[in-house]
Design a protein around this motif. Structure first.
Motif, mmCIF file in Angstrom:
data_model
loop_
_atom_site.group_PDB
_atom_site.id
_atom_site.type_symbol
_atom_site.label_atom_id
_atom_site.label_comp_id
_atom_site.label_asym_id
_atom_site.label_seq_id
_atom_site.Cartn_x
_atom_site.Cartn_y
_atom_site.Cartn_z
ATOM 1 N N LEU A 109 47.764 36.641 33.342
ATOM 2 C CA LEU A 109 46.307 36.569 33.470
ATOM 3 C C LEU A 109 45.703 35.514 32.557
ATOM 4 O O LEU A 109 44.599 35.034 32.833
ATOM 5 N N ALA A 120 30.464 44.819 35.786
ATOM 6 C CA ALA A 120 30.486 44.759 34.320
ATOM 7 C C ALA A 120 30.666 43.336 33.801
ATOM 8 O O ALA A 120 30.279 43.027 32.681
ATOM 9 N N VAL A 121 31.256 42.471 34.625
ATOM 10 C CA VAL A 121 31.407 41.081 34.177
ATOM 11 C C VAL A 121 30.458 40.148 34.931
ATOM 12 O O VAL A 121 30.685 38.927 34.996
ATOM 13 N N GLY A 176 32.928 48.408 40.215
ATOM 14 C CA GLY A 176 32.380 48.643 38.884
ATOM 15 C C GLY A 176 32.767 47.566 37.880
ATOM 16 O O GLY A 176 31.929 47.099 37.094
ATOM 17 N N VAL A 177 34.019 47.166 37.900
ATOM 18 C CA VAL A 177 34.458 46.157 36.935
ATOM 19 C C VAL A 177 33.792 44.816 37.238
ATOM 20 O O VAL A 177 33.371 44.086 36.334
ATOM 21 N N LEU A 219 46.070 46.423 37.083
ATOM 22 C CA LEU A 219 46.132 44.965 36.919
ATOM 23 C C LEU A 219 45.150 44.247 37.833
ATOM 24 O O LEU A 219 44.697 43.136 37.521
ATOM 25 N N GLN A 238 36.835 51.173 42.332
ATOM 26 C CA GLN A 238 36.866 50.840 40.901
ATOM 27 C C GLN A 238 36.557 49.364 40.676
ATOM 28 O O GLN A 238 35.930 48.988 39.692
ATOM 29 N N ALA A 271 42.342 32.818 33.565
ATOM 30 C CA ALA A 271 41.202 32.392 32.752
ATOM 31 C C ALA A 271 41.326 30.906 32.396
ATOM 32 O O ALA A 271 40.324 30.182 32.374
ATOM 33 N N LEU A 312 42.133 45.373 38.348
ATOM 34 C CA LEU A 312 40.898 45.450 37.574
ATOM 35 C C LEU A 312 40.917 44.441 36.432
ATOM 36 O O LEU A 312 39.919 43.788 36.133
ATOM 37 N N ALA A 313 42.081 44.300 35.815
ATOM 38 C CA ALA A 313 42.207 43.327 34.726
ATOM 39 C C ALA A 313 41.947 41.912 35.237
ATOM 40 O O ALA A 313 41.288 41.107 34.564
ATOM 41 N N ALA A 344 38.355 41.400 35.608
ATOM 42 C CA ALA A 344 37.698 41.366 34.295
ATOM 43 C C ALA A 344 37.853 40.010 33.620
ATOM 44 O O ALA A 344 36.975 39.582 32.874
ATOM 45 N N CYS A 345 38.951 39.320 33.860
ATOM 46 C CA CYS A 345 39.131 38.032 33.173
ATOM 47 C C CYS A 345 38.715 36.858 34.027
ATOM 48 O O CYS A 345 38.964 35.709 33.660
#
Lengths: 350, 350, 350, 350
Positions: free
Chosen positions: A253, A333-334, A329-330, A284, A326, A257, A286-287, A290-291
Motif C-alpha cells: 500500500l 472518513a477520508v 464509511g471509510v 485490506l 464498510q 500512496a 478498507l486500508a 484509507a490510503c
C-alpha cells in the motif's frame, strides 16, 4: 523538460512555443491548469541551450527538467489528476469505484449470479477472465472467446462495464470488441509489444504492477502505453513477491500512496491477489481506500470452494456486500464518496 | 494441545485437569471464555494416548492440537484478545491508541516540545530513543541514561507513559527504572537472550517485527518473551525489506490483519519506519487503522530537517495533529474509537 | 580520508603527518605497501581545507576521500589483504582453509568422531555450537558451557582450533576462554553491543552476514568490531532471504566476489546454511572457492538424520571427505592451494 | 505418473502399455535407460485404480507418482540428461559450452569484431539481441530484422550458431528464419503464448529464469514449451531480484545445482546479468561451472564503454579470452571439458 507559461500567456504564445518545438523535431503536450498552462516536451535529444532559448520566448515563465525517467505518466509533467471514463463511470476523481466479479468466467450461470450480486452490492464494473495466464500448462486456462461473449452479454444485462485481461498483441483487436477496459496482468507488465498494442487503441487500460516490479518500472510500463497515444491508463497494485509465505503476496500500500504522489494516473488496488486469502480481503480493501486508492478490484464468486481458479481469495457475494457497506464509511472518513449502483440502497445487507 | 471444557464444567473439574497435567510434568493455562473454559497445555513431550486420557476426564469436551509452532501467542490457545495496560491506557480493546514522539531524545527542549505537541494532538504515550542501534558506528547513537532521565521527567510533566528501546540484556534493569514499555527494535527481534530478559520483567513489551522476519518468526519471538512469564506483549509491524527502493521499507499491512487473526496479542503499526517518507506517513497510518491495527507509533519532531536521526520520516507537530483528526474518522468507520487525551478537544487544529 | 605518501617518503615524514593529525584530534593508520605508505585518517569532523593542508606537508603525494561509509574495512583504506592467524592457520592469503564440524555440540562422542573425521579429511579448524539461537523457544538450544569444555578438549586432542558462536556481550569473556575464533551469527550481525564487545578482545571474529543485510551493512558491522581495536575480522556469506523456497536461503556468491574487491578482509562462505540441503553443499562449496572465497565453513555429522539441529544440511563424514578432494582441484584451478592437515594424504577417500 | 518396466520387458510389452494408455485418452513417453524402460504418463485426470491396473500388465514392475507439478521437465519422468544439439554443438553432456557476444547488435562492424573475438577465444555460439525489451520506451530497442540479417551473416562467416531473443508470438516465424536458438528473456518467462509458439517449432530454446520466478515456476515454463512438442529446452539462470543493490541481480547458483538435480534439461548460467558488473563476471563464471552449469552465456563488446546497452556488464574481448582460459581449468577440476573452437589453441592469450 517542462515549459511553464506565465499566468497571462495567450493562446498565440502557446502556439508559438509549440511551433518552435516542431522546428526542433520535438512535440509539446499542454496541461491547462487553473492559473497557467504547462507544456511537457516530448522527444530527444534536447540540445544544449534549449532551455534558455525557450525561456526567451514571450509568455514563457521558466523551464524545468523532469526528474523521473517517465514523463507522460509523471505528475510533474501533468499536474492535474487524470480521470478515466468507462461508460458512465469516472475513475480518478473524488469517487471510489469498485470492480467486482469472478476470477474466471466459468459459465453463464456463474457469471450472471456474480454480476448481479456485485452490482446490487454497489460495484460499478464487472471483472472476469476469459484468457487466464496460469503457472502450470495443465491448469484451467479460461473459456476464451466464449467467455468474452458471456461477459459482453452479462454486461449488457446488468449495465456494468467489462474489465477483462488481454494476454498477447494478436488478441487485442478481438478482446477489444467485447471489453470496456483492457486488463494487463502482472506477468505481462513488461510485455512491451502488448503494452504498445493496447496503447494504439482508445480503450482504457488497467495496468497491474508486476510481481517484482519497482514503482518506477510500473510507471515506465504506463509510459509505454501512453507513448502510443492512449492516455487512459489506470495503475493497479496487486501485491509483490517477498519472502513472506503466510500470505500469497505482500500487498504494497506504500505503492498506492506513492504512485498517487508521483503520477496523475488513477491508482486502484487488488486486495484479492494482494493477500491471497479471502479473510484478509475486507480489512485490506478498507486500508487501500484509507490510503488513497481510487478504486478496488475484488474477486467474488457464488461458491468460492468450487471456483476453478483463485477460490481461496474470492469473497462470497454476501461478504462482498458487507465489504461495500464498510467501504462507504471509510471512503467518507477520508473525504471521498463511493460510487455505488442505484441497486445498492434497495438491497438488503446484513 | 488445547483442552476444551464443557459449557457447564465446574471449577473442581478444571482443578482436576490441572492436577492431572501436573502429574505429567505439564502445566495448563486457563482462558475463561463466555461459554466455556479452555486450557492450554504447556510442556513436552506429550505422550501417546494423552489426548484420549484427558478427554476421559469429567467436564472435558474435547482436545485439540495446536496447529502453529507458537502456543502462548496463538489465538487457538487463547481465544480472547489480550489487553495490555500501560498506566491508564488500555491497548488491544476497542480503542485505537497512538504513541508519538521523536526518533531520538536530543535535548530537554526538543523532547518537551514534542511531548506537549503530540499529547495535545491526542497521543497517549511518548516514544523516544535513548539508545539507538545505528548501521554505522560513526552515527549518533543516543544520549544514553541522560536520555532516559529526560524521558521520565517529561513523561511526568505531560502524564504520558514512556516507550523506549532496550538493546541488550544487561540494560534491562536500568531502562526498566525509567520506562513504562520496553521497545524491542527490529534488529533485535531474534536477540533471544534479550527477549528472555524482558520476559522475566513485568513491564509491557512492544516487539517490532524484524526486517526480514516472517509473521511466524515474529510470533515465535513473542513466544520467547511470554514463555518467561510476561504476557504483556504488543506486536508492531514496521515494514519489511524487499526489492523496492522508492520507499525505505515495504509496510506489510497484510501482516497486521493476519497477526490479528492468528494471535490474541495487540498489533500496532509504525508507518514512520514502514514508509521512511513523511509524506506517506498519514495515508499509511489511516490504512493501518482501517485494516485493524490497535494502535500506531509515529515519529514527530518540532523541526524534522534538523533531527539527528530519521528526519525524513518524521512529521512536524502540525502534521501530527492533522493526522490525529483524520485518524478519529477512520477509526469510527471501522467501529473503533480513538483514545485521545483531554487536551485534544481543546487544541486548535487546521 | 586517505593520505598517499610519495614513494620515497621517510619515516620522519610519516611521523610528521601523524603528529599533525594528532593536533587535530584525528589519528592515522599506516599501511606500508610495496612502493609507498598509505595513511588512513580516522575521526571526524574533518575541517574544510584539511586536504590541502595535508598535501602541503613534505612527503605527501596526495589525499583521497574514502567513497564508502566504512573505512577500516575498506580496501581503499587498506589496500593489501588482511591475513587472520588462528593458531598455525593463516586465512586470507593464498591458501583456502576449511572449517568443519557439527552444527551443535551434542555429546563428547559425537564431537570427537566429527572432529577426527573432518581433520583427517583436511579441515584446519573445528566448528560447533554450544549456544544456539533457535527460532522457537521450544527447540534444543545447545549444551552451554559444557559444550565449550568439550570443544576445548577435542580441539586439544585433534590440534584443531575452535570456532564457536557467542550470542550476547555478557558471554564474551566466558566463551573467550575456550574458543580460538568468535562466531557472530547471522541474527546478531547488527547486535552492535556484541560487536563492540568482541571488538575489545584480541580474538579473531568470524562475522556472518545477516539474513537480509546488504553487503554495505555487513561491512559496517565489521567496522563496528574494528573500530574497537580488533582488526582480525573474517566475513562469512551464509545465504540471504529471498522469495525462493526450494532452498533454505539464496547463497549470494556475488557477495563473496564483491566483498573481496571492496574490502581487504578474508571472506569465507558457508554453503551449509547457504543452501540448507546437503545435496547442494558440495557443488556450492566448489563454486565458492571458484569465485574467490578464502575458506569454507561446512557442517558435518556422523549421522545427520539424528542430528539435533540442521541435519538436512549436514554432510556425512564420508561426503565431507569427498568434498575436500574435489575442493583441492578447484582451488588449484584458480591459483590457490588448499591448506590441509597432514592427516589428509594418509586418509583413504573414495 | 511413471510406469517403471521390468529389466527384461519386451518391446511388445511396452507397446501394450501404450495401447492401454491410449484407450484411456492418455499418452506415454518412453525413456530407455541402461537397465530398463520408463514410461511417463501424460494427460489427466488419472482415474482411481489406474496405478494398480497398470501394475497388473505384463512387464510392468511398478508405478510411481510424480511428486512435482512439472512432468516432462522432471528428472523423475526422464532420468537421463537431455542433450540439446545446435549445429555441431552438444549442450548438456560432459562438455561445457560458452555462448558469447554483444548484448545488442549495433552494427556489422561491432558484431563482426565481437564474433571473431569470442570464437577465437573458444566460444561455440554467438549471442546478440536484435529485439531488446527495455524498461523505458525511450531507450534503444534493437535493430530489428536488420539485426537478424547481420547475425545470420556473421554466423555464416564465423561458423558460430546464433542465439537471439524473440519477444512475441507473431515474431517466432521471422526470427526462426535466422536463428539457431530462440532465447526467451526473463521478462517473458511467463508469456505463455510465446512459450507455446516456440514449443510448436523444432528450434532449441534458451529459457531464462524470470526476475522473481521460483525454480518451480521456471520448470513449469519449460513444461509449457515441451508440452507443445519441443523437447529441446535449455534452462538459464540469470540472477533474481532481491534487496541487495550493490549488484544488479543476485546470481542464484543454488538454482543451477538444484535444477540439475530435479530436471534432465541442460542448465546454463548468465553471469553478465547475474552480476551486472563486468568485474564480477569472471569469478562468477568460474563458480557457475564449478557447481555444475552446462554452459555460460557471456556478454562481450569490443568497447564496452560505448555499448548501446549493458556496457557495465560486458567484458572486453581480452577479458573474455582470459575468462575462457580459466574456465578450462575449472571445468577439468569438476570432471568436465570445455568445448572450444579450433581457433582457440592458435590464439594468443595473455
Amino acid at each position: 523538460m517542462i515549459i511553464v507559461m506565465q499566468p497571462g500567456a495567450t493562446a498565440m504564445q502557446i502556439e508559438d512555443v509549440l511551433a518552435r518545438l516542431a522546428e526542433l523535431d520535438l512535440s509539446g503536450q499542454i496541461t491547462q491548469g487553473e492559473e497557467r498552462a504547462i507544456i511537457g516536451v516530448l522527444g530527444s535529444p534536447i540540445v544544449p541551450g534549449f532551455g534558455a532559448a525557450m525561456e526567451a520566448l514571450p509568455g514563457v515563465e521558466k523551464t524545468l527538467r523532469v526528474s523521473k525517467p517517465y514523463k507522460l505518466a509523471s505528475r510533474e509533467f501533468h499536474p492535474t489528476p487524470t480521470i478515466v471514463h468507462v461508460r458512465d463511470v469516472a475513475i480518478g476523481g473524488d469517487e471510489v469505484v469498485v470492480i467486482g466479479g469472478p476470477c474466471s468466467v466459468e459459465s453463464a450461470e456463474q457469471l450472471r449470479r456474480t454480476a448481479h450480486g456485485v452490482r446490487d452490492a454497489g460495484a460499478r464494473l464487472l471483472r472476469g477472465g476469459a484468457y487466464k495466464p496460469r503457472t502450470s500448462p495443465y491448469a484451467f486456462r479460461g473459456m476464451g472467446e466464449r467467455g468474452l461473449e458471456l461477459l459482453a452479454q452479462v454486461g449488457q444485462e446488468t449495465g456494468l462495464g467489462i474489465v477483462t485481461e488481454v494476454m498477447t498483441p494478436a488478441d487485442v483487436a478481438l478482446v477489444g470488441q467485447y471489453t470496456d477496459v483492457f486488463q494487463i496482468g502482472a506477468r505481462n507488465m513488461q510485455n512491451y509489444l502488448l503494452l504498445e498494442e493496447v496503447g494504439r487503441s482508445q480503450t482504457p487500460v488497467l495496468l497491474k504492477r508486476g510481481l517484482s516490479a519497482t514503482i518506477e518500472e510500473w510507471l515506465l510500463a504506463a509510459e509505454y502505453i501512453m507513448a502510443q497515444g492512449n492516455p487512459q491508463v489506470m495503475l493497479c497494485e496487486r501485491g509483490i513477491r517477498t519472502f513472506e509465505t503466510a500470505t500469497r503476496n505482500t500487498f504494497d500500500l506504500n505503492a498506492v500512496a506513492y504512485a498517487k504522489r508521483v503520477s496523475h494516473l488513477p491508482v486502484l488496488a487488488d486486495p484479492s491477489h494482494g493477500t491471497g486469502k479471502w479473510q484478509l480481503v475486507t480489512p485490506l480493501s478498507l486500508a487501500a481506500i484509507a490510503c488513497g486508492a481510487d478504486g478496488l478490484i475484488v474477486e467474488a464468486h457464488p461458491d468460492p470452494d468450487r471456483a476453478l481458479s483463485d477460490g481461496a481469495q474470492s469473497l462470497t457475494l454476501e461478504n462482498f456486500a458487507r465489504l461495500m457497506v464498510q467501504a462507504v464509511g471509510v471512503a467518507q472518513a477520508v473525504g471521498r464518496t463511493m460510487q455505488t449502483s442505484a441497486a445498492m440502497s434497495a438491497s438488503p445487507v446484513v
